[in-house]
Structure formats: C-alpha cells, structure tokens
Design an enzyme around this catalytic site. Structure first.
Site, short mmCIF file in Angstrom:
data_model
loop_
_atom_site.label_atom_id
_atom_site.label_comp_id
_atom_site.label_asym_id
_atom_site.label_seq_id
_atom_site.Cartn_x
_atom_site.Cartn_y
_atom_site.Cartn_z
N ARG A 18 0.80 -1.23 0.00
CA ARG A 18 0.00 0.00 0.00
C ARG A 18 0.83 1.28 0.00
NH1 ARG A 18 -3.87 -2.34 4.69
NH2 ARG A 18 -1.93 -3.45 5.05
N GLN B 121 11.31 -15.40 7.20
CA GLN B 121 10.03 -15.91 6.69
C GLN B 121 10.19 -15.95 5.15
OE1 GLN B 121 6.63 -13.28 6.96
NE2 GLN B 121 5.17 -14.96 6.88
N GLY C 226 1.46 -14.34 5.58
CA GLY C 226 0.55 -13.76 6.57
C GLY C 226 1.22 -13.62 7.93
N THR C 227 0.58 -12.81 8.78
CA THR C 227 1.16 -12.51 10.11
C THR C 227 1.22 -13.76 10.99
OG1 THR C 227 -1.06 -11.74 10.70
CG2 THR C 227 0.56 -10.05 10.19
N ASP D 168 5.29 -2.33 11.71
CA ASP D 168 4.93 -1.04 11.12
C ASP D 168 4.21 -0.11 12.10
OD1 ASP D 168 2.46 -2.31 11.28
OD2 ASP D 168 1.94 -2.09 9.17
N ASN E 229 -8.06 -3.99 16.43
CA ASN E 229 -6.80 -4.60 16.80
C ASN E 229 -5.64 -3.73 16.33
OD1 ASN E 229 -4.64 -6.40 17.14
ND2 ASN E 229 -5.09 -7.46 15.20
N ASN F 101 0.62 2.18 6.83
CA ASN F 101 0.37 1.41 5.62
C ASN F 101 0.49 2.24 4.36
OD1 ASN F 101 -0.32 -1.09 6.96
ND2 ASN F 101 -2.14 -0.03 7.67
N LYS G 240 34.26 24.35 2.90
CA LYS G 240 34.25 22.89 2.85
C LYS G 240 35.50 22.35 3.52
CE LYS G 240 36.20 19.82 0.52
NZ LYS G 240 37.00 19.19 -0.53
C1 UD1 Z 1 -2.87 -6.34 10.81
C2 UD1 Z 1 -3.93 -7.18 11.53
C3 UD1 Z 1 -5.16 -6.32 11.77
C4 UD1 Z 1 -4.82 -5.07 12.53
C5 UD1 Z 1 -3.69 -4.30 11.82
C6 UD1 Z 1 -3.19 -3.16 12.69
C7 UD1 Z 1 -3.58 -9.44 10.69
C8 UD1 Z 1 -4.13 -10.54 9.88
N1 UD1 Z 1 -4.28 -8.31 10.72
O1 UD1 Z 1 -3.37 -6.02 9.54
O2 UD1 Z 1 -6.11 -7.05 12.53
O3 UD1 Z 1 -5.94 -4.24 12.68
O4 UD1 Z 1 -2.57 -5.17 11.58
O5 UD1 Z 1 -2.25 -2.39 12.02
O6 UD1 Z 1 -2.55 -9.60 11.32
N2 UD1 Z 1 4.04 -9.34 8.14
C9 UD1 Z 1 4.91 -10.41 8.16
N3 UD1 Z 1 4.68 -11.47 7.34
C10 UD1 Z 1 3.60 -11.54 6.55
C11 UD1 Z 1 2.69 -10.47 6.53
C12 UD1 Z 1 2.93 -9.38 7.35
O7 UD1 Z 1 5.90 -10.39 8.90
O8 UD1 Z 1 3.48 -12.57 5.85
C13 UD1 Z 1 4.32 -8.16 8.97
C14 UD1 Z 1 4.41 -6.91 8.13
O9 UD1 Z 1 5.76 -6.66 7.72
C15 UD1 Z 1 3.89 -5.85 9.07
C16 UD1 Z 1 2.99 -6.61 10.04
O10 UD1 Z 1 3.26 -7.97 9.87
O11 UD1 Z 1 4.92 -5.22 9.80
C17 UD1 Z 1 1.52 -6.34 9.76
O12 UD1 Z 1 1.21 -6.72 8.45
P1 UD1 Z 1 0.17 -5.92 7.57
O13 UD1 Z 1 0.05 -6.59 6.27
O14 UD1 Z 1 0.48 -4.49 7.59
O15 UD1 Z 1 -1.18 -6.21 8.42
P2 UD1 Z 1 -2.51 -5.38 8.34
O16 UD1 Z 1 -3.22 -5.70 7.10
O17 UD1 Z 1 -2.22 -3.97 8.63
CA CA Z 2 -0.33 -2.78 8.89
#
Ligand code: UD1
Ligand code: CA
Length: 454
Positions: A14, A72, A77-78, A101, A167, A225, A348
C-alpha cells in the site's frame, strides 16, 4: 522469561514504493528502528525479528547483533510470520508480538499490555477505539467482555463492520498455549493468508481466556500502511519533539513551521526562528539564534551563535560565531570561536581560526586558516587541479584582498597581504605583500609600515 517478536516479513504494497515499507524514514529514521528502540526499553529476555529472506543485511544494519533474526521465506501472513519465530521461544513464558509497522506504540503502552497478561488469561490484545474503524481487524467480545474473535475487515459481515474497537497488531501470549494454537492456523479467509488474529478464536476453542487492553492512542497506534499514515505519524512525533524542547527551555517561534528530528539536542534560551530544518545528530548550545530558514545536518553549534538563512552539514561551529545569510558550511568544516562567515560563503572541510572573518562571496575548501585573518570578498581557494584536492594554509593575521585566487597547494605566511584581484601561485612569505596576475611581491607603502620600508 519474556520475549518480543517483531513481525517485519511483509512487503507493504500500500506504500506504492520500490523499496520495503519498514525502511521508509520517519523523521529521518527508518520506521522499523522506532519499533526496535521502543522494545529495547522493555528489558526483554530476547528480541526476535521476522524478516524476508532478501533483506537480512539491511535489517541487521539497523537492529544490530542483540536481536535474533528469523527468516520468513514467503509473506504468507502474520500468523505464518509468528509461526516461523516459534523455535526461538523455547524456554520463554510470555511473548509480546508487535507489527513492525507500528512505530508510535511506546514502551509504556507495551509495559501496560504485558502487565495485563495475568495468570487466568492466555492472551491480551492491544486494541483502540476508532470513530471510523476502516480496514482494521474488529475485536469481537462476549457479554463478559472477553475477546472471542478478531475479524479482519475483508472478512467482516455488516454488523461486525460497525464495531469500533480494533486490533492494533500488538499482542501478549502465554507461550505454552501459543505452541498448541499456532499449529491450528489455516488460511481459509478472504486474503488466503495465515492470520495471527485467528489465534484468538483458536484459543477460545481451547477453553482459554483472551482479553483486550485498550490504548487511547487511536489511529496513531495503528500501523503505517500508506504515505498518508507516514505523514500523520511524522506530524505526531514532531509535535512531541517540539514540545519536549520547549519544556526544556528552547523557544520555538513557530512550531507549525519547524522540523526537528528526534536526536537533535538544543540548549536553553536558544531561539529557533521559523522554517528551520534541524536533522540527524545536530547539537546546539545555549543562547543561539537559529534561522529563519536554516538547514542543519549533524551540525555541532556552540553557545551564543547566530545562524541566519544558512546550510551547515557535518560540521562544527564553536561559540559566538555569526553565520549567514546564505552561507554553506559542509564536510567536516570547523569554525572556531568569534569568527564570522557571511553572505554566499562556502566553507568545505576547512578549519577557520578564531576571530577570523570571511564575510562575502568566497569559496574556502581544504583550507587551514589561522586567527584574526580577513578573507576579502570573492576569495577562492583553487583546491582542485582536475585530479586531486590540495590544501591552502593561511596563517594568523593574514589579509587576503578581494577577488584573490589562491592556487593550492599554497601557504600564505603570518601577517602577509594579497592585493585585490591577485592570482597567487606561490607561497607568500610572512609579513610580505603580493599582488597581480600572477602575484609577485611588492614593497609595502612607507605609510602603511609606519614610516619604515622593507
Ligand atoms: C494487521 C492485523 C489487523 C490489525 C492491523 C493493525 C492481521 C491478519 N491483521 O493487519 O487485525 O488491525 O494489523 O495495524 O494480522 N508481516 C509479516 N509477514 C507476513 C505479513 C505481514 O511479517 O506474511 C508483517 C508486516 O511486515 C507488518 C505486520 O506484519 O509489519 C503487519 O502486516 P500488515 O500486512 O500491515 O497487516 P494489516 O493488514 O495492517
Ligand atoms: Ca499494517
């Protein structure tokens, strides 16, 4: 034992950027460094950073060796990111998990989050309430106030979408329960990802209790984001920095028109006029006037200096120095006390002695200039022969006439004079006068020498 896990394995689409989101700068420092700094204040037993395979060196540069780096392979995903960190949680009781982030969640908030993780609770979600909960995960509670699920916006039904508690992406888990729950994650959701947030539902199914701890930070607690989020976070941190400085006795004439990075230090009774940009490890003494419209990067400024409409980078200015308007001082220059560097003067990598003046239109590069020297308007040190840079030495009390060119390497002796417009190709003897093109020694007029001629 408490561990911290920072999730930084994602890509951040994003931001619409050609480089990874967490390296974008927030007040001069990468986003991820704020999160690591905040965590480092918590005295955790271990800190783990989950990162993508290609960026290890870059993350190590910021995080140093005290952190454990876990790769990873793919951003699945998180939940998958946390799963990758599990082997590192052996021997830990509690784990604080944070999105990489989220730079504005401070150590105090993390401390409170950890403190609310009591014995009868398996996990605590750091949440916040938003008027417009946008794309964030909704926190769903039962009638007793326990959290039963977190629903991602993309998976939420119309009623769930109305929920305003969201969250923030920071959690505290008991490691024992987490070990069991993490193996039950699936990716049957709108984004086809393993969501860390699914753990809440899984823990509930296991008969465990999950609660939320609310911070009043609101949207600032949420991750960066987009470029807009980045700008809002910058605004917030900047306001905090300016307030801190004002509380410490610095006058900021127009806070809304002043940019000061977090590591800048400023002494009491210094006045920062509008439109200043003070960056990096800039250190300013007491009773100075900085600006208007001044740019300082890693500049060390003594007491009682006046820096007016000027640029100073990686250089040191001692006390009682006047700079500007429109001076450019750079690359390891050192201006000693009581000197003045005036309009359109570039300095300089040079040392300028005390009580020396270069007030108009000059270039002083690779020079070593003594005390009480007068540098006339238009003086140029010709330091570059097309291949290498050479040094100019001007000894104490020399007088360099207007429009003098000094072809380096060259030395102008103590008390020597160069005539206006001279092009000096050879060293000038102490006390002598040279003039012309090329400059040659001339006898000083009897009158100037107090009746004696040399
Ligand atoms: C996430 C939460 C959401 C919350 C929001 C708050 C999930 C599924 N959702 O969404 O509930 O409201 O944060 O800001 O967690 N990352 C990894 N590996 C991955 C994907 C992401 O390490 O495979 C890390 C990213 O680098 C980032 C963090 O996890 O620092 C969050 O990921 P991001 O994709 O920004 O999650 P959101 O969609 O914001
Ligand atoms: Ca985020």
């Amino acid at each position: 034992m408490i561990a911290g896990v920072v999730l930084a394995g994602g890509i951040g689409v994003r931001m619409k950027s050609s480089f990874p989101k967490l390296f974008h700068k927030l007040l001069g420092k990468p986003i991820i460094s704020y999160v690591l700094d905040n965590l480092s204040k918590l005295n955790l037993d271990k800190t783990i950073l989950v990162i993508p395979p290609t960026l290890e060196d870059k993350f190590r540069e910021i995080g140093g060796d005290k952190i454990v780096y876990v790769i990873q392979e793919k951003p699945l995903g998180t939940g998958d990111a946390l799963r990758k960190a599990m082997p590192e949680l052996e021997g830990m009781d509690v784990v604080l998990v944070v999105n990489g982030d989220a730079p504005l969640i401070t150590d105090d908030i993390f401390e409170n989050l950890i403190a609310s993780h009591r014995d009868d609770v398996s996990a605590v979600i750091l949440s916040t309430v938003l008027d417009d909960p946008m794309h964030y995960g909704r926190v769903i509670k039962d009638e007793k106030g326990n959290v039963i699920r977190i629903v991602e916006a993309k998976d939420a039904g119309p009623e769930e979408k109305e929920i305003k508690e969201v969250n923030t992406g920071a959690y505290c888990f008991s490691v024992r329960d987490l070990k069991v729950a993490i193996d039950m994650l699936d990716n049957n959701n709108a984004q086809g990802e393993y969501y860390i947030t699914q753990l809440v539902e899984i823990l509930n199914r296991m008969g465990k209790r999950v609660i939320s701890y609310q911070t009043d930070l609101g949207s600032l607690a949420l991750g960066i984001n987009s470029r807009l989020d980045l700008a809002l976070a910058t605004k917030r941190l900047l306001e905090q920095k300016l307030e801190e400085l004002m509380n410490d006795g610095v006058t900021i004439v127009s806070p809304e028109n002043t940019y000061i990075e977090p590591d800048v230090k400023i002494g009491r009774d210094t006045i920062v006029e509008p439109f200043c940009v003070l960056k990096g490890n800039t250190l300013i003494g007491e009773k100075c006037t900085i600006g208007p419209s001044t740019y300082l990067l890693n500049a060390e400024i003594g007491d009682e200096c006046e820096i007016f409409y000027s640029v100073i980078k990686n250089s040191r200015i001692e006390s009682n120095v006047r700079v500007g308007p429109f001076a450019h001082i750079r690359d390891g220059a050192h201006i000693k006390s009581n000197s003045a560097i005036g309009d359109f003067v570039e300095v300089k990598k040079s040392v300028i002695g005390s009580n020396t003046k270069a007030l108009h239109l000059a270039y002083l590069g690779d020079a070593e200039i003594g005390e009480r020297v007068n540098i006339g308007a238009g003086t140029i040190t010709c330091n570059y022969d097309g291949k290498t840079k050479h040094k100019t030495i001007i000894e104490d009390e020399a007088f360099i006439g207007s429009n003098t060119c000094l072809r380096a390497p060259i030395r102008v002796g103590r008390g020597a004079i160069t005539g206006a417009g001279s092009v000096v190709l050879k060293d000038v003897e102490p006390g002598s006068t040279v003039a012309g093109v090329p400059a040659r020694p001339i006898e000083r007029k009897a009158k100037e020498e107090g009746g004696k001629s040399e």
